[in-house]
Write a protein that holds these residues in place. Structure first.
Motif, PDB file in Angstrom:
ATOM      1  N   VAL A  77       1.320  -8.044  -7.731  1.00  0.00           N
ATOM      2  CA  VAL A  77       2.024  -6.756  -7.798  1.00  0.00           C
ATOM      3  C   VAL A  77       2.495  -6.341  -6.411  1.00  0.00           C
ATOM      4  CG1 VAL A  77       1.691  -4.287  -8.258  1.00  0.00           C
ATOM      5  CG2 VAL A  77       0.858  -5.974  -9.895  1.00  0.00           C
ATOM      6  N   ARG A  78       1.636  -6.518  -5.398  1.00  0.00           N
ATOM      7  CA  ARG A  78       2.012  -6.170  -4.023  1.00  0.00           C
ATOM      8  C   ARG A  78       3.234  -6.971  -3.585  1.00  0.00           C
ATOM      9  NH1 ARG A  78      -2.590  -7.147  -1.424  1.00  0.00           N
ATOM     10  NH2 ARG A  78      -3.280  -5.001  -1.641  1.00  0.00           N
ATOM     11  N   SER A  79       3.257  -8.250  -3.913  1.00  0.00           N
ATOM     12  CA  SER A  79       4.384  -9.107  -3.561  1.00  0.00           C
ATOM     13  C   SER A  79       5.664  -8.632  -4.237  1.00  0.00           C
ATOM     14  CB  SER A  79       4.070 -10.550  -3.949  1.00  0.00           C
ATOM     15  OG  SER A  79       5.185 -11.371  -3.759  1.00  0.00           O
ATOM     16  N   GLN A  80       5.572  -8.282  -5.518  1.00  0.00           N
ATOM     17  CA  GLN A  80       6.738  -7.788  -6.244  1.00  0.00           C
ATOM     18  C   GLN A  80       7.241  -6.477  -5.640  1.00  0.00           C
ATOM     19  OE1 GLN A  80       5.455  -7.496 -10.312  1.00  0.00           O
ATOM     20  NE2 GLN A  80       5.509  -9.703 -10.651  1.00  0.00           N
ATOM     21  N   LEU A  81       6.320  -5.556  -5.311  1.00  0.00           N
ATOM     22  CA  LEU A  81       6.719  -4.277  -4.708  1.00  0.00           C
ATOM     23  C   LEU A  81       7.383  -4.487  -3.354  1.00  0.00           C
ATOM     24  CD1 LEU A  81       3.704  -1.964  -5.597  1.00  0.00           C
ATOM     25  CD2 LEU A  81       6.023  -1.828  -6.481  1.00  0.00           C
ATOM     26  N   GLU A  82       6.814  -5.356  -2.535  1.00  0.00           N
ATOM     27  CA  GLU A  82       7.397  -5.609  -1.220  1.00  0.00           C
ATOM     28  C   GLU A  82       8.787  -6.206  -1.356  1.00  0.00           C
ATOM     29  OE1 GLU A  82       4.434  -8.028   0.680  1.00  0.00           O
ATOM     30  OE2 GLU A  82       3.246  -6.288   1.305  1.00  0.00           O
ATOM     31  N   SER A  83       8.980  -7.064  -2.340  1.00  0.00           N
ATOM     32  CA  SER A  83      10.292  -7.660  -2.581  1.00  0.00           C
ATOM     33  C   SER A  83      11.294  -6.582  -2.989  1.00  0.00           C
ATOM     34  CB  SER A  83      10.187  -8.726  -3.667  1.00  0.00           C
ATOM     35  OG  SER A  83      11.456  -9.173  -4.059  1.00  0.00           O
ATOM     36  N   GLN A  84      10.885  -5.686  -3.885  1.00  0.00           N
ATOM     37  CA  GLN A  84      11.777  -4.621  -4.332  1.00  0.00           C
ATOM     38  C   GLN A  84      12.090  -3.645  -3.203  1.00  0.00           C
ATOM     39  OE1 GLN A  84       9.897  -2.996  -7.814  1.00  0.00           O
ATOM     40  NE2 GLN A  84      10.493  -4.717  -9.106  1.00  0.00           N
TER      41      GLN A  84
END
Length: 195
Positions: A77-84
């Motif tokens: 989830v952290r990776s997805q948020l950072e990407s967004q």
């Protein structure tokens, strides 16, 4: 009499049989160190601690597995948020670049005459400006109520952030501006309304 003798003999035989069973059990080692009888002290001192240790071991393994699973999901989830977030920052930078280009075009096509106006705002008054308008807080304090670009620092101001004196702000969206926190003086170049 024969009958009494038979009953007595049968009774004696039963007593001998029961005695023989107890003797065999005693000789067999029941209740000895090798094959103890189950007693309360055995249950409380040996069986329960062993069962608790096994249960703790199973729970510990499950807890480790669950924590690992949760951590991997949180990392995902952290990776997805950072990407967004990085995509949003790129979009914001693109919008800023487009606004700067529009301002450059307007400055280049102007006749060279200054359109700066000095206005005074009272506590609680808002200045709402059009796209491309530049604002400069000369005196007093104010806070942003909608997004503005600080051309002096390159930062984007969001709702509630303080407007700094002697910093040039560019309006990128109609209706953006700030609210006076007391009497303040503002230099304005472009379209605006006071409310």
């Amino acid at each position: 009499m024969k009958r009494k003798f038979m009953v007595s003999a049968l009774g004696a035989l039963c007593v001998l049989a029961v005695g023989g069973v107890f003797t065999a059990l005693a000789a067999g080692g029941y209740g000895s160190q090798d094959d103890p009888l189950v007693t309360l002290s055995y249950i409380t001192d040996v069986a329960v601690p062993e069962a608790n240790a096994r249960i703790d071991s199973v729970f510990s393994q499950k807890e480790t597995a669950i924590k690992s699973d949760i951590q991997s999901k949180m990392d995902s989830v952290r990776s997805q948020l950072e990407s967004q977030i990085s995509q949003l920052q790129n979009v914001s930078q693109d919008v800023i670049n487009q606004v700067v280009e529009l301002v450059k075009d307007q400055i280049g096509s102007s006749s060279g005459s200054s359109t700066w106006k000095m206005i005074t705002l009272q506590n609680g008054q808002q200045i709402k400006a059009g796209v491309g308008t530049q604002l400069l807080l000369r005196r007093g304090t104010a806070s942003c109520y909608s997004g503005m670009i600080n051309l002096s620092s390159g930062e984007i101001l969001t709702h509630g952030q303080s407007v700094l004196q002697n910093n040039m702000y560019l309006i990128g969206t109609d209706g953006c501006g700030f609210i006076a926190s007391g009497e303040c003086t503002v230099l304005v170049d472009g379209t605006y309304t006071i409310g």
